[in-house]
Design an enzyme around this catalytic site. Structure first.
Site, PDB file in Angstrom:
ATOM      1  N   LYS A 173       0.871  -1.189   0.000  1.00  0.00           N
ATOM      2  CA  LYS A 173       0.000   0.000   0.000  1.00  0.00           C
ATOM      3  C   LYS A 173       0.903   1.234   0.000  1.00  0.00           C
ATOM      4  CE  LYS A 173      -3.984  -2.062   2.300  1.00  0.00           C
ATOM      5  NZ  LYS A 173      -5.116  -1.942   1.400  1.00  0.00           N
ATOM      6  N   ASP A 226      -5.593 -14.058  10.256  1.00  0.00           N
ATOM      7  CA  ASP A 226      -5.945 -13.403   8.994  1.00  0.00           C
ATOM      8  C   ASP A 226      -5.250 -12.045   8.853  1.00  0.00           C
ATOM      9  OD1 ASP A 226      -7.254 -13.080   6.562  1.00  0.00           O
ATOM     10  OD2 ASP A 226      -8.983 -12.093   7.483  1.00  0.00           O
ATOM     11  N   HIS A 231      -0.574  -8.654   8.030  1.00  0.00           N
ATOM     12  CA  HIS A 231      -0.591  -7.219   7.776  1.00  0.00           C
ATOM     13  C   HIS A 231      -0.160  -6.366   8.978  1.00  0.00           C
ATOM     14  CE1 HIS A 231      -2.580  -8.758   4.371  1.00  0.00           C
ATOM     15  NE2 HIS A 231      -3.823  -8.671   4.788  1.00  0.00           N
TER      16      HIS A 231
HETATM   17  C1  BG6 Z   1      -7.049  -9.876   3.525  1.00  0.00           C
HETATM   18  C2  BG6 Z   1      -7.871 -10.626   4.529  1.00  0.00           C
HETATM   19  O1  BG6 Z   1      -5.698 -10.277   3.571  1.00  0.00           O
HETATM   20  O2  BG6 Z   1      -7.115  -8.481   3.807  1.00  0.00           O
HETATM   21  C3  BG6 Z   1      -9.308 -10.141   4.537  1.00  0.00           C
HETATM   22  O3  BG6 Z   1      -7.841 -12.019   4.238  1.00  0.00           O
HETATM   23  C4  BG6 Z   1      -9.360  -8.644   4.733  1.00  0.00           C
HETATM   24  O4  BG6 Z   1     -10.079 -10.787   5.551  1.00  0.00           O
HETATM   25  C5  BG6 Z   1      -8.442  -7.955   3.737  1.00  0.00           C
HETATM   26  O5  BG6 Z   1     -10.698  -8.203   4.558  1.00  0.00           O
HETATM   27  C6  BG6 Z   1      -8.333  -6.468   4.022  1.00  0.00           C
HETATM   28  O6  BG6 Z   1      -7.610  -5.841   2.977  1.00  0.00           O
HETATM   29  P1  BG6 Z   1      -7.852  -4.317   2.638  1.00  0.00           P
HETATM   30  O7  BG6 Z   1      -6.807  -3.991   1.628  1.00  0.00           O
HETATM   31  O8  BG6 Z   1      -9.248  -4.202   2.130  1.00  0.00           O
HETATM   32  O9  BG6 Z   1      -7.686  -3.570   3.934  1.00  0.00           O
END
Ligand code: BG6
Length: 461
Positions: A173, A226, A231
């Site tokens: 990002k 997840d 992240h």
């Molecule tokens: C994914 C997860 O990696 O990231 C999802 O598996 C989540 O559950 C998503 O909704 C969120 O990504 P972003 O870019 O929409 O914040």
């Protein structure tokens, strides 16, 4: 000008999947628009389903133009080792059509249970040994420390580390990439980016969506695996790492790894006092498992043993079915005797921006000071905002590992979370039920980490 990428064959396994349609195909198209892709580019989509054509696929995604002439579909059973000979032959033919050899990227846009046998077959068929072959993998990378170690060993059997690109789209990002630049290039923040000046760090990913029908996936995953394992821990690493010099950006993964190595759950504190988990009402019915203890919300506190960060609580929080969608990093500066504290907020999404809360005297006869925000919004200044998957693909095609996670990083993240997983495997009475649509700060009863900007407090003296 965008650099030209070498002749490329991009093999996407899972071509009919949702991610391909929503993210990957539009991302390739966008990269092509910059002029980075030459005519010697071919997308080979692999599917088990018969009668799928490239035309069908392209018709399902709006505004594809470059891909109309640069893609094809192969119907192939990826569990059948013999099928890989057919794939091999086709890749050679495409190179003959190009009149040159090409780099080959295998993008596995499939669940881990499917990815594992494919990795093995790419190895056994020796497709992995072809010069300039890369493999791009989607998370999750295992479900705990042991399974991640096994997965790493399996991949290492056939691929060398520089062939493997583990995707964490948060690292790609734009605002995540900016964390390092922002803290390094501004002397005000560079000099104060440490425990002498910073009181605590909060990283919050609040999601409005629920599990959106992904019952089987979510029942095996939960919020900790997840979002936190991947992240949020990666964002924490970007905040805490010792950045390399500007001409050594390729060292970023190693620096993130060092930051992760120093992270741990607070020592000598019971797990339940530093980790809270919740589940939105209606989840258990939706997944058809009335006794489910899978968390759709988690908030945990970490500490770092890095001398630069000792004593600074780092809190990571995420949840689904909450009031708002946002991801932000909040850096709360210390309040020195006789002064107010400042807060820096990096808004990763939506409204990508950087905000600094400062105190100022209110105009008037009395001496009243209140916090005010200075905000810089990227969209006010830049029109071009590459989507994370565009960046992922561009970096993979260009052999840049900076935005990908190494196997060591993956293992470290599981090491950090291991005590929580062990605790949860024997306890379930700590699960908080929350209403869908709750504010992320309402789920845990005493959210005592409230940043100043939310308290809107003003001080008079
Ligand atoms: C994914 C997860 O990696 O990231 C999802 O598996 C989540 O559950 C998503 O909704 C969120 O990504 P972003 O870019 O929409 O914040």
């Amino acid at each position: 000008m965008t650099p030209k990428l070498p002749p490329t064959i991009l093999v996407i396994v899972g071509i009919t999947g949702d991610l391909t349609k929503r993210k990957l195909l539009p991302a390739i198209e966008q990269i092509a628009k910059t002029g980075a892709l030459s005519d010697q580019f071919r997308l080979v989509g692999i599917t088990r389903q018969p009668n799928v054509t490239a035309e069908d696929l392209i018709a399902k995604v709006p505004a594809l133009d470059f891909l109309v002439d640069h893609s094809e579909i192969m119907t192939l059973d990826v569990t059948d080792l013999k099928a890989y000979d057919r794939l091999k032959d086709r890749l050679v033919q495409i190179e003959q059509e190009f009149g040159t050899t090409a780099q080959r990227l295998f993008y596995l846009s499939v669940p881990p249970t499917v990815a594992q046998p494919i990795i093995e077959r790419l190895g056994m068929s020796e497709l992995s040994k072809h010069p300039n072959t890369k493999i791009l993998l989607e998370k999750p990378f295992g479900v705990d420390l042991t399974s991640a170690q096994e997965l790493v060993q399996d991949i290492d059997k056939y691929f060398s580390p520089n062939q493997v690109y583990r995707i964490d789209h948060y690292l790609a990002k734009e605002t995540a990439q900016n964390i390092v630049v922002f803290r390094e290039q501004n002397s005000l923040f560079k000099q104060t980016w440490n425990n002498k000046h910073i009181e605590r760090i909060e990283i919050i990913a609040s999601e409005q969506i629920d599990i959106q029908g992904r019952s089987a996936f979510y029942e095996q995953t939960g919020a900790l695996r997840d979002l936190v394992q991947s992240h949020l821990l990666q964002l924490a690493a970007l905040v805490l790492m010792h950045p390399p010099k500007a001409d050594k950006l390729q060292d970023i993964p190693q620096r993130r790894l060092e930051a992760l190595r120093a992270l741990q759950l607070p020592k000598n504190q019971p797990i339940e006092s530093v980790v809270q988990r919740g589940q939105y009402r209606g989840y258990a019915e939706a997944v058809n498992n009335p006794g489910s203890t899978v968390e759709t919300f988690v908030s945990l506190q970490l500490e770092s043993t890095d001398p630069l960060w000792v004593g600074v609580p780092i809190r990571l929080t995420t949840g689904k079915a909450l009031r708002e969608k946002f991801t932000e990093i909040r850096i709360l500066y210390k309040r020195e005797e006789g002064y107010e504290s400042n807060e820096l907020v990096l808004h990763l999404q939506p409204n990508e921006s950087i905000e600094l809360y400062m105190w100022a005297k209110r105009p008037g006869y009395q001496h009243i000071v209140s916090p005010h925000s200075l905000q810089f919004s990227f969209k006010d200044h830049y029109a071009l905002f590459p989507e994370a998957y565009e960046q992922v693909l561009f970096s993979g095609l260009g052999s840049d590992h900076t935005l990908f996670t190494s196997s060591e990083e993956v293992l470290e993240t599981w090491r950090i979370l291991d005590p929580i997983q062990k605790y949860w495997s024997t306890h379930s009475d700590d699960l908080i039920l929350y209403e869908p649509g709750s504010d992320v700060r309402e789920v845990v009863p005493d959210w005592n980490h409230m940043p100043i900007s939310h308290s809107s407090r003003s001080t008079s003296s």
